[in-house]
Motif scaffolding. Structure first.
Motif, PDB file in Angstrom:
ATOM      1  N   GLY A 199      10.544   3.759   8.988  1.00  0.00           N
ATOM      2  CA  GLY A 199       9.906   4.523   7.909  1.00  0.00           C
ATOM      3  C   GLY A 199      10.822   5.670   7.513  1.00  0.00           C
ATOM      4  N   SER A 234       8.639   0.831   1.532  1.00  0.00           N
ATOM      5  CA  SER A 234       8.611   1.166   0.100  1.00  0.00           C
ATOM      6  C   SER A 234      10.013   1.279  -0.483  1.00  0.00           C
ATOM      7  N   TYR A 240       0.818  -1.218   0.000  1.00  0.00           N
ATOM      8  CA  TYR A 240       0.000   0.000   0.000  1.00  0.00           C
ATOM      9  C   TYR A 240       0.857   1.276   0.000  1.00  0.00           C
ATOM     10  N   ILE A 251       9.149   9.087  12.536  1.00  0.00           N
ATOM     11  CA  ILE A 251       8.596  10.433  12.348  1.00  0.00           C
ATOM     12  C   ILE A 251       7.682  10.440  11.129  1.00  0.00           C
ATOM     13  N   ASP A 260      12.161   0.818   5.666  1.00  0.00           N
ATOM     14  CA  ASP A 260      10.970   1.408   5.030  1.00  0.00           C
ATOM     15  C   ASP A 260      10.308   0.330   4.189  1.00  0.00           C
ATOM     16  N   ASP A 296       8.860  -4.281   6.537  1.00  0.00           N
ATOM     17  CA  ASP A 296       7.559  -3.824   7.044  1.00  0.00           C
ATOM     18  C   ASP A 296       7.619  -3.720   8.564  1.00  0.00           C
ATOM     19  N   VAL A 297       7.146  -2.622   9.098  1.00  0.00           N
ATOM     20  CA  VAL A 297       7.162  -2.436  10.555  1.00  0.00           C
ATOM     21  C   VAL A 297       6.429  -3.573  11.263  1.00  0.00           C
TER      22      VAL A 297
HETATM   23  C1  LIG Z   1       5.488  10.476   5.192  1.00  0.00           C
HETATM   24  S1  LIG Z   1       6.772   9.323   4.889  1.00  0.00           S
HETATM   25  C2  LIG Z   1       7.933   9.796   6.176  1.00  0.00           C
HETATM   26  C3  LIG Z   1       9.359   9.457   5.830  1.00  0.00           C
HETATM   27  C4  LIG Z   1      10.401   9.981   6.831  1.00  0.00           C
HETATM   28  N1  LIG Z   1      10.192   9.470   8.169  1.00  0.00           N
HETATM   29  C5  LIG Z   1      10.362  11.475   6.829  1.00  0.00           C
HETATM   30  O1  LIG Z   1       9.753  12.049   7.722  1.00  0.00           O
HETATM   31  O2  LIG Z   1      10.907  12.060   5.890  1.00  0.00           O
HETATM   32  C6  LIG Z   1       6.116   7.808   5.554  1.00  0.00           C
HETATM   33  C7  LIG Z   1       7.013   6.613   5.257  1.00  0.00           C
HETATM   34  O3  LIG Z   1       6.497   5.475   5.965  1.00  0.00           O
HETATM   35  C8  LIG Z   1       6.726   4.339   5.161  1.00  0.00           C
HETATM   36  N2  LIG Z   1       5.849   3.262   5.613  1.00  0.00           N
HETATM   37  C9  LIG Z   1       4.499   3.182   5.503  1.00  0.00           C
HETATM   38  N3  LIG Z   1       4.072   2.009   5.998  1.00  0.00           N
HETATM   39  C10 LIG Z   1       5.158   1.349   6.458  1.00  0.00           C
HETATM   40  C11 LIG Z   1       5.359   0.069   7.055  1.00  0.00           C
HETATM   41  N4  LIG Z   1       4.346  -0.761   7.285  1.00  0.00           N
HETATM   42  N5  LIG Z   1       6.603  -0.287   7.400  1.00  0.00           N
HETATM   43  C12 LIG Z   1       7.659   0.540   7.167  1.00  0.00           C
HETATM   44  N6  LIG Z   1       7.529   1.746   6.567  1.00  0.00           N
HETATM   45  C13 LIG Z   1       6.299   2.144   6.225  1.00  0.00           C
HETATM   46  C14 LIG Z   1       6.429   4.845   3.764  1.00  0.00           C
HETATM   47  O4  LIG Z   1       6.946   4.028   2.760  1.00  0.00           O
HETATM   48  C15 LIG Z   1       7.056   6.237   3.791  1.00  0.00           C
HETATM   49  O5  LIG Z   1       8.370   6.261   3.308  1.00  0.00           O
END
Ligand SMILES: C[S@@+](CC[C@H](N)C(=O)[O-])C[C@H]1O[C@@H](n2cnc3c(N)ncnc32)[C@H](O)[C@@H]1O
Length: 305
Positions: free
Chosen positions: A93, A116, A43, A155, A114, A138-139
């Motif tokens: 992430g 993605s 997703y 964050i 991350d 994946d978290v």
């Molecule tokens: C808004 S971005 C924030 C990225 C970084 N922390 C920043 O603030 O610049 C959210 C990130 O969470 C990651 N993400 C979403 N679901 C995740 C999951 N289940 N496990 C790990 N990462 C995830 C997305 O791929 C994305 O890169």
């Protein structure tokens, strides 16, 4: 989980210290230099696109007096060099690595994960640093050993998962006893401000990413207008970023309208998650909703799966 196996001596690009943090160091599926523990970005595909399109937009540029990521990191985590120097840190992430770069600059050893392909951008930006490692994972299923990290921060991430609370509760077990965790998630305080964008997101989250990007670029001048006094009053009707940097505005607007999940939370709710995880010294930080807590030095944190 990874299926292809290589001898660990074949690994190029990972710092030697990473192996001690992995549950199964021999499990390797490596693409473009990065270990992958998921088959796809699921997703979070829009994030993969976003962070590869805007791989450097939010990196600090001290030579141009740009330190916004450092400032944001301080506001949302309350952490400084004294908390990071010499510490093993998990960036959950990590996106393209803007905050990993800050933590590295303060002397931390950082693992960025991350879901993605944003990790490709992070790897491109920071992969050559001996104290940095990046994993696509994946978290909800991190390939990392329990009690490995002095510090975990996340964050702007957990509210973009299917379940913010459950995602958070996967993390404290990865802390060493006495280790700290700090998260920042979207606040539910600004309900009125969110009304219009919640409506638009019903359409934008289903749009093709390229098309949405074009719309966000077209909205750039509107964001500039919001920086003027009369323009400010219009922004609740069509919320778009009004960051001073035009490229940052496009990125921020896309980041708001593209993600499938975008939950919002309040202080009490987030603090309850920390208590449920058995954390102590729970503190609120400068920006809603940024909360930190410490794993007790003796008793293990709640071990949920
Ligand atoms: C808004 S971005 C924030 C990225 C970084 N922390 C920043 O603030 O610049 C959210 C990130 O969470 C990651 N993400 C979403 N679901 C995740 C999951 N289940 N496990 C790990 N990462 C995830 C997305 O791929 C994305 O890169």
């Amino acid at each position: 989980m990874a299926t292809d196996r290589e001898s660990s001596t074949d690994l190029i690009g990972d710092p030697p210290w990473l192996e001690g943090l992995l549950v199964d160091p021999a499990a390797v599926r490596r693409v473009r230099g990065v270990r992958r523990f998921v088959e796809s970005d699921s997703y979070a595909q829009s994030f993969g696109r976003e962070w590869n399109w805007f791989a450097q937009t939010q990196l600090d540029r001290p030579e141009e007096n740009r330190a916004e990521s450092r400032q944001t990191f301080a506001e949302k985590t309350g952490l400084g060099p004294e908390d990071l120097a010499g510490k093993t840190v998990l960036d959950v992430g990590c996106g393209m690595g803007r905050f990993a770069e800050v933590a590295l600059s303060m002397g931390a050893r950082v693992v960025g994960v991350d879901l993605s392909t944003a990790v490709d951008a992070a790897y491109g930006n920071l992969g050559d640093r001996p104290d940095a490692a990046f994993l696509q994972a994946d978290v909800f299923d991190l390939p990392l050993r329990e009690e490995s990290f002095d510090l975990i921060y996340s964050i702007g991430v957990l509210h973009h998962t299917p379940n913010t609370r459950e995602a958070f509760l996967r993390l404290p077990r990865l802390l060493k006893p006495g280790g700290r965790i700090v998260i920042w998630v979207y606040t539910s305080e600004r309900r009125i401000g969110y009304a219009a964008s919640d409506l638009y997101r019903r359409f934008t989250t289903r749009m093709d990413d390229e098309r949405l990007l074009r719309l966000c670029k077209a909205a750039g001048p509107i964001g500039a207008l919001y920086r003027t006094r009369p323009g400010r009053y219009l922004s609740p009707l069509l919320p778009v970023s009004h960051h001073p940097d035009p490229e940052w505005r496009v990125l921020d607007t896309f980041d708001w309208y593209a993600p499938r999940y975008q939950w919002k939370h309040d202080w009490d709710e987030v603090e309850e998650w920390f208590r449920t995880a058995g954390l102590e010294e729970i503190r609120r930080h400068g920006v809603p909703v940024a909360v930190s807590g410490r794993r007790p030095a003796e008793a293990p944190a709640a071990n949920r799966s």
